[in-house]
Scaffold this motif. Structure first.
Motif, PDB file in Angstrom:
ATOM      1  N   VAL A  49      24.440  12.293 -18.765  1.00  0.00           N
ATOM      2  CA  VAL A  49      25.369  12.930 -19.709  1.00  0.00           C
ATOM      3  C   VAL A  49      26.766  13.061 -19.111  1.00  0.00           C
ATOM      4  O   VAL A  49      27.460  14.050 -19.301  1.00  0.00           O
ATOM      5  CB  VAL A  49      24.834  14.300 -20.190  1.00  0.00           C
ATOM      6  CG1 VAL A  49      23.604  14.117 -21.050  1.00  0.00           C
ATOM      7  CG2 VAL A  49      24.559  15.235 -19.023  1.00  0.00           C
ATOM      8  N   ALA A  54      20.770  15.601 -17.955  1.00  0.00           N
ATOM      9  CA  ALA A  54      19.966  16.513 -18.768  1.00  0.00           C
ATOM     10  C   ALA A  54      18.505  16.182 -18.517  1.00  0.00           C
ATOM     11  O   ALA A  54      18.123  15.012 -18.478  1.00  0.00           O
ATOM     12  CB  ALA A  54      20.315  16.367 -20.247  1.00  0.00           C
ATOM     13  N   THR A  69      20.662  21.081 -18.147  1.00  0.00           N
ATOM     14  CA  THR A  69      21.602  20.054 -17.715  1.00  0.00           C
ATOM     15  C   THR A  69      22.179  20.479 -16.381  1.00  0.00           C
ATOM     16  O   THR A  69      22.763  21.562 -16.274  1.00  0.00           O
ATOM     17  CB  THR A  69      22.738  19.860 -18.738  1.00  0.00           C
ATOM     18  OG1 THR A  69      22.162  19.461 -19.983  1.00  0.00           O
ATOM     19  CG2 THR A  69      23.721  18.801 -18.274  1.00  0.00           C
ATOM     20  N   GLY A 122      19.539  16.782 -25.743  1.00  0.00           N
ATOM     21  CA  GLY A 122      20.586  16.141 -24.957  1.00  0.00           C
ATOM     22  C   GLY A 122      21.435  17.158 -24.239  1.00  0.00           C
ATOM     23  O   GLY A 122      21.005  18.269 -23.964  1.00  0.00           O
ATOM     24  N   HIS A 124      25.724  17.686 -22.171  1.00  0.00           N
ATOM     25  CA  HIS A 124      26.984  17.121 -21.694  1.00  0.00           C
ATOM     26  C   HIS A 124      27.348  17.739 -20.353  1.00  0.00           C
ATOM     27  O   HIS A 124      26.886  18.828 -20.013  1.00  0.00           O
ATOM     28  CB  HIS A 124      28.116  17.314 -22.711  1.00  0.00           C
ATOM     29  CG  HIS A 124      28.483  18.743 -22.971  1.00  0.00           C
ATOM     30  ND1 HIS A 124      27.883  19.494 -23.942  1.00  0.00           N
ATOM     31  CD2 HIS A 124      29.392  19.561 -22.377  1.00  0.00           C
ATOM     32  CE1 HIS A 124      28.407  20.710 -23.957  1.00  0.00           C
ATOM     33  NE2 HIS A 124      29.318  20.772 -23.007  1.00  0.00           N
ATOM     34  N   THR A 130      28.953  15.480 -26.461  1.00  0.00           N
ATOM     35  CA  THR A 130      27.539  15.773 -26.227  1.00  0.00           C
ATOM     36  C   THR A 130      26.702  14.570 -26.639  1.00  0.00           C
ATOM     37  O   THR A 130      26.815  14.084 -27.754  1.00  0.00           O
ATOM     38  CB  THR A 130      27.109  17.019 -27.031  1.00  0.00           C
ATOM     39  OG1 THR A 130      27.916  18.126 -26.639  1.00  0.00           O
ATOM     40  CG2 THR A 130      25.642  17.343 -26.781  1.00  0.00           C
ATOM     41  N   ARG A 131      25.873  14.098 -25.744  1.00  0.00           N
ATOM     42  CA  ARG A 131      24.972  12.987 -26.031  1.00  0.00           C
ATOM     43  C   ARG A 131      23.649  13.566 -26.517  1.00  0.00           C
ATOM     44  O   ARG A 131      23.057  14.414 -25.842  1.00  0.00           O
ATOM     45  CB  ARG A 131      24.752  12.145 -24.785  1.00  0.00           C
ATOM     46  CG  ARG A 131      23.835  10.991 -25.048  1.00  0.00           C
ATOM     47  CD  ARG A 131      23.683  10.078 -23.869  1.00  0.00           C
ATOM     48  NE  ARG A 131      22.599   9.153 -24.169  1.00  0.00           N
ATOM     49  CZ  ARG A 131      21.874   8.540 -23.270  1.00  0.00           C
ATOM     50  NH1 ARG A 131      22.119   8.729 -21.989  1.00  0.00           N
ATOM     51  NH2 ARG A 131      20.903   7.744 -23.635  1.00  0.00           N
TER      52      ARG A 131
END
Length: 139
Positions: A49, A54, A69, A122, A124, A130-131
């Motif tokens: 990320v 994450a 994360t 997900g 970031h 944000t993925r």
């Protein structure tokens, strides 16, 4: 006589070897899962990320998933986010479905009971992007 073609090939091989060493060194500094979700949680997926990773974990006893994360630069304040929810088609996240902030080590943990359902998850790191993987880990 100097064989320039052979010299160029040798230089290319040396350059590739050096690049591989640099790449390996960069990944060695990445943080590994730290157990932040609690006992009984095992890593089932990871996601790059940005300047962190994450981790999606699962506890078979409780039937819960958890996301944290971790920053690649442990100890340095970094913008981090962890996201986890039951899958749905909207892109509005409830407060209980994410943790965003500036942290020195990790964002989260964020939990969801998802037995028999798919999840969206997900995060970031050092970015406002944000993925998210949507509709995954169904079961």
């Amino acid at each position: 006589m100097l064989d320039l073609k052979r010299l160029g090939s040798v230089a290319a091989v040396i350059g590739l070897a050096a690049a591989g060493t640099i790449a390996a060194t960069g990944t060695a500094s990445a943080a590994s899962y730290n157990g932040a979700c609690g006992s009984g949680y095992g890593v089932i997926d990871t996601m790059d990320v940005g300047d962190g990773i994450a981790y999606l974990t699962y506890n078979s006893s409780s039937g819960k998933n958890c996301v944290v994360t971790l920053t690649d630069t442990q100890g340095t304040p970094t913008i981090l986010g962890a996201n986890l929810r039951l899958h749905r088609t909207d892109n509005v996240w409830k407060d209980s479905e994410y943790d965003n902030g500036t942290y020195k080590y990790y964002a989260g943990p964020v939990y969801a009971s998802a037995a028999g359902r798919c999840i969206d998850w997900g995060g970031h790191a050092a970015s406002n992007y944000t993925r998210i993987d949507y509709g995954v880990h169904c079961g």
